[in-house]
Design a protein around this motif. Structure first.
Motif, mmCIF file in Angstrom:
data_model
loop_
_atom_site.group_PDB
_atom_site.id
_atom_site.type_symbol
_atom_site.label_atom_id
_atom_site.label_comp_id
_atom_site.label_asym_id
_atom_site.label_seq_id
_atom_site.Cartn_x
_atom_site.Cartn_y
_atom_site.Cartn_z
ATOM 1 N N ASP A 50 -2.146 -36.112 -22.238
ATOM 2 C CA ASP A 50 -3.389 -35.348 -22.334
ATOM 3 C C ASP A 50 -3.853 -34.841 -20.975
ATOM 4 O O ASP A 50 -4.202 -33.686 -20.814
ATOM 5 C CB ASP A 50 -4.482 -36.199 -22.974
ATOM 6 C CG ASP A 50 -4.175 -36.470 -24.444
ATOM 7 O OD1 ASP A 50 -3.391 -35.706 -25.029
ATOM 8 O OD2 ASP A 50 -4.711 -37.442 -24.981
ATOM 9 N N ASP A 51 -3.887 -35.716 -20.012
ATOM 10 C CA ASP A 51 -4.262 -35.335 -18.648
ATOM 11 C C ASP A 51 -3.106 -35.649 -17.713
ATOM 12 O O ASP A 51 -2.405 -36.648 -17.890
ATOM 13 C CB ASP A 51 -5.495 -36.122 -18.193
ATOM 14 C CG ASP A 51 -6.740 -35.760 -18.973
ATOM 15 O OD1 ASP A 51 -6.833 -34.600 -19.405
ATOM 16 O OD2 ASP A 51 -7.601 -36.640 -19.144
ATOM 17 N N LEU A 52 -2.923 -34.809 -16.718
ATOM 18 C CA LEU A 52 -1.905 -35.110 -15.713
ATOM 19 C C LEU A 52 -2.336 -36.347 -14.930
ATOM 20 O O LEU A 52 -3.508 -36.478 -14.562
ATOM 21 C CB LEU A 52 -1.721 -33.935 -14.751
ATOM 22 C CG LEU A 52 -0.983 -32.724 -15.278
ATOM 23 C CD1 LEU A 52 -0.909 -31.641 -14.204
ATOM 24 C CD2 LEU A 52 0.411 -33.091 -15.716
ATOM 25 N N PRO A 53 -1.415 -37.264 -14.631
ATOM 26 C CA PRO A 53 -1.795 -38.482 -13.921
ATOM 27 C C PRO A 53 -2.004 -38.238 -12.427
ATOM 28 O O PRO A 53 -1.339 -37.405 -11.809
ATOM 29 C CB PRO A 53 -0.600 -39.419 -14.163
ATOM 30 C CG PRO A 53 0.542 -38.505 -14.413
ATOM 31 C CD PRO A 53 -0.024 -37.278 -15.075
ATOM 32 N N LEU A 116 4.147 -25.802 -11.716
ATOM 33 C CA LEU A 116 3.203 -26.268 -12.725
ATOM 34 C C LEU A 116 1.827 -25.646 -12.517
ATOM 35 O O LEU A 116 1.182 -25.186 -13.477
ATOM 36 C CB LEU A 116 3.104 -27.794 -12.671
ATOM 37 C CG LEU A 116 2.166 -28.471 -13.650
ATOM 38 C CD1 LEU A 116 2.570 -28.179 -15.085
ATOM 39 C CD2 LEU A 116 2.136 -29.964 -13.390
ATOM 40 N N THR A 117 1.387 -25.583 -11.262
ATOM 41 C CA THR A 117 0.084 -24.984 -10.963
ATOM 42 C C THR A 117 0.065 -23.506 -11.333
ATOM 43 O O THR A 117 -0.908 -23.015 -11.910
ATOM 44 C CB THR A 117 -0.255 -25.151 -9.472
ATOM 45 O OG1 THR A 117 -0.219 -26.545 -9.146
ATOM 46 C CG2 THR A 117 -1.618 -24.601 -9.137
ATOM 47 N N GLY A 118 1.125 -22.803 -11.009
ATOM 48 C CA GLY A 118 1.205 -21.389 -11.376
ATOM 49 C C GLY A 118 1.121 -21.186 -12.868
ATOM 50 O O GLY A 118 0.399 -20.302 -13.352
ATOM 51 N N SER A 124 -4.595 -20.162 -20.569
ATOM 52 C CA SER A 124 -6.048 -20.034 -20.657
ATOM 53 C C SER A 124 -6.717 -21.129 -21.485
ATOM 54 O O SER A 124 -7.866 -20.974 -21.876
ATOM 55 C CB SER A 124 -6.397 -18.658 -21.242
ATOM 56 O OG SER A 124 -5.841 -18.551 -22.542
ATOM 57 N N THR A 125 -6.035 -22.226 -21.722
ATOM 58 C CA THR A 125 -6.650 -23.303 -22.503
ATOM 59 C C THR A 125 -7.515 -24.179 -21.613
ATOM 60 O O THR A 125 -7.377 -24.193 -20.389
ATOM 61 C CB THR A 125 -5.571 -24.171 -23.181
ATOM 62 O OG1 THR A 125 -4.801 -24.805 -22.164
ATOM 63 C CG2 THR A 125 -4.678 -23.345 -24.076
ATOM 64 N N GLU A 126 -8.393 -24.945 -22.250
ATOM 65 C CA GLU A 126 -9.257 -25.846 -21.479
ATOM 66 C C GLU A 126 -8.473 -27.014 -20.890
ATOM 67 O O GLU A 126 -8.771 -27.488 -19.801
ATOM 68 C CB GLU A 126 -10.391 -26.370 -22.355
ATOM 69 C CG GLU A 126 -11.386 -27.180 -21.558
ATOM 70 C CD GLU A 126 -12.692 -27.353 -22.277
ATOM 71 O OE1 GLU A 126 -13.356 -28.345 -21.993
ATOM 72 O OE2 GLU A 126 -13.045 -26.494 -23.092
ATOM 73 N N ALA A 127 -7.453 -27.488 -21.601
ATOM 74 C CA ALA A 127 -6.617 -28.574 -21.084
ATOM 75 C C ALA A 127 -5.902 -28.135 -19.808
ATOM 76 O O ALA A 127 -5.770 -28.905 -18.854
ATOM 77 C CB ALA A 127 -5.612 -29.000 -22.139
ATOM 78 N N ALA A 128 -5.427 -26.890 -19.793
ATOM 79 C CA ALA A 128 -4.766 -26.371 -18.595
ATOM 80 C C ALA A 128 -5.760 -26.257 -17.446
ATOM 81 O O ALA A 128 -5.432 -26.562 -16.302
ATOM 82 C CB ALA A 128 -4.126 -25.025 -18.884
ATOM 83 N N ARG A 132 -5.564 -28.279 -13.537
ATOM 84 C CA ARG A 132 -5.328 -27.493 -12.321
ATOM 85 C C ARG A 132 -5.653 -28.275 -11.059
ATOM 86 O O ARG A 132 -4.977 -28.140 -10.041
ATOM 87 C CB ARG A 132 -6.142 -26.207 -12.360
ATOM 88 C CG ARG A 132 -5.641 -25.215 -13.367
ATOM 89 C CD ARG A 132 -6.515 -23.994 -13.423
ATOM 90 N NE ARG A 132 -6.118 -23.151 -14.548
ATOM 91 C CZ ARG A 132 -6.917 -22.336 -15.177
ATOM 92 N NH1 ARG A 132 -8.186 -22.209 -14.786
ATOM 93 N NH2 ARG A 132 -6.478 -21.624 -16.181
ATOM 94 N N THR A 133 -6.687 -29.093 -11.104
ATOM 95 C CA THR A 133 -7.087 -29.870 -9.926
ATOM 96 C C THR A 133 -5.994 -30.849 -9.526
ATOM 97 O O THR A 133 -5.645 -30.960 -8.344
ATOM 98 C CB THR A 133 -8.390 -30.643 -10.215
ATOM 99 O OG1 THR A 133 -9.361 -29.726 -10.673
ATOM 100 C CG2 THR A 133 -8.888 -31.356 -8.980
ATOM 101 N N VAL A 134 -5.452 -31.566 -10.504
ATOM 102 C CA VAL A 134 -4.401 -32.544 -10.223
ATOM 103 C C VAL A 134 -3.149 -31.843 -9.703
ATOM 104 O O VAL A 134 -2.528 -32.294 -8.732
ATOM 105 C CB VAL A 134 -4.073 -33.373 -11.486
ATOM 106 C CG1 VAL A 134 -2.951 -34.357 -11.209
ATOM 107 C CG2 VAL A 134 -5.295 -34.083 -11.988
ATOM 108 N N ALA A 135 -2.784 -30.742 -10.322
ATOM 109 C CA ALA A 135 -1.578 -30.014 -9.902
ATOM 110 C C ALA A 135 -1.747 -29.439 -8.496
ATOM 111 O O ALA A 135 -0.827 -29.510 -7.671
ATOM 112 C CB ALA A 135 -1.249 -28.916 -10.900
#
Length: 179
Positions: A50-53, A116-118, A124-128, A132-135
């Protein structure tokens, strides 16, 4: 009969490790970015957690800090600054191997996080948007590891020999014994 050619002075021959090439790191990073982009595109972001670690980002940043400390400490010990004990040559060799491996690993991680950041900025999803901060932090931590590893590698170089005019009377060549 053929004679074995000796490597040119200062070159990389058998038993010698040359400095890390920036081009190698750039190619590894670009390849990792392409692989990351392709993997994330084909997986459509469905099979990731769900979230990037944050753990890989923190680990990369901690390694960068440790290698930067080792670089500063090793350079001071190689130059025999006052208050520092001489460095063990085997430890310096291990640091060089660590620095070369870390710079390549950091470049691969930086490329992967950049790909991954690119992709996350295109999506355009909210999960993406949340990932972005973690990536982005992963890219920065990976680049910090590459910089610290290159600094550690440079810190492990043997200092230049002094010219005859620059030598002080107590230098090693004036002492009797094995050289």
């Amino acid at each position: 009969m053929t004679q074995a050619k000796s490597p040119p002075p200062g070159g990389t021959g058998p038993g010698r490790i040359g400095p890390t090439r920036i081009s190698t790191l750039v190619v590894a990073g670009l390849a990792a970015a392409a692989v990351a982009w392709l993997l994330i595109s084909f997986l459509y972001y469905d099979y990731l957690p769900d979230d990037l670690p944050w753990l890989p980002v923190v680990t990369l940043a901690a390694l960068a800090v440790l290698e930067a400390y080792a670089a500063a400490n090793t350079r001071a010990r190689i130059e025999r600054r006052p208050g520092r004990e001489p460095v063990n040559a085997l430890l310096v060799a291990r640091f060089v191997v660590l620095a070369k491996a870390s710079s390549l690993a950091g470049a691969i991680f930086a490329g992967f996080y950049a790909g991954l950041t690119g992709w996350l900025f295109v999506e355009s999803t909210e999960a993406a948007a949340d990932d972005r901060t973690v990536a982005g932090a992963g890219v920065l931590a990976s680049l910090a590891l590459v910089a610290a590893a290159l600094w550690l590698e440079r810190s492990c170089r043997v200092p230049e020999q002094k010219d005859d005019e620059d030598r002080e009377p107590g230098d090693r060549e004036d002492r009797p014994g094995r050289r």
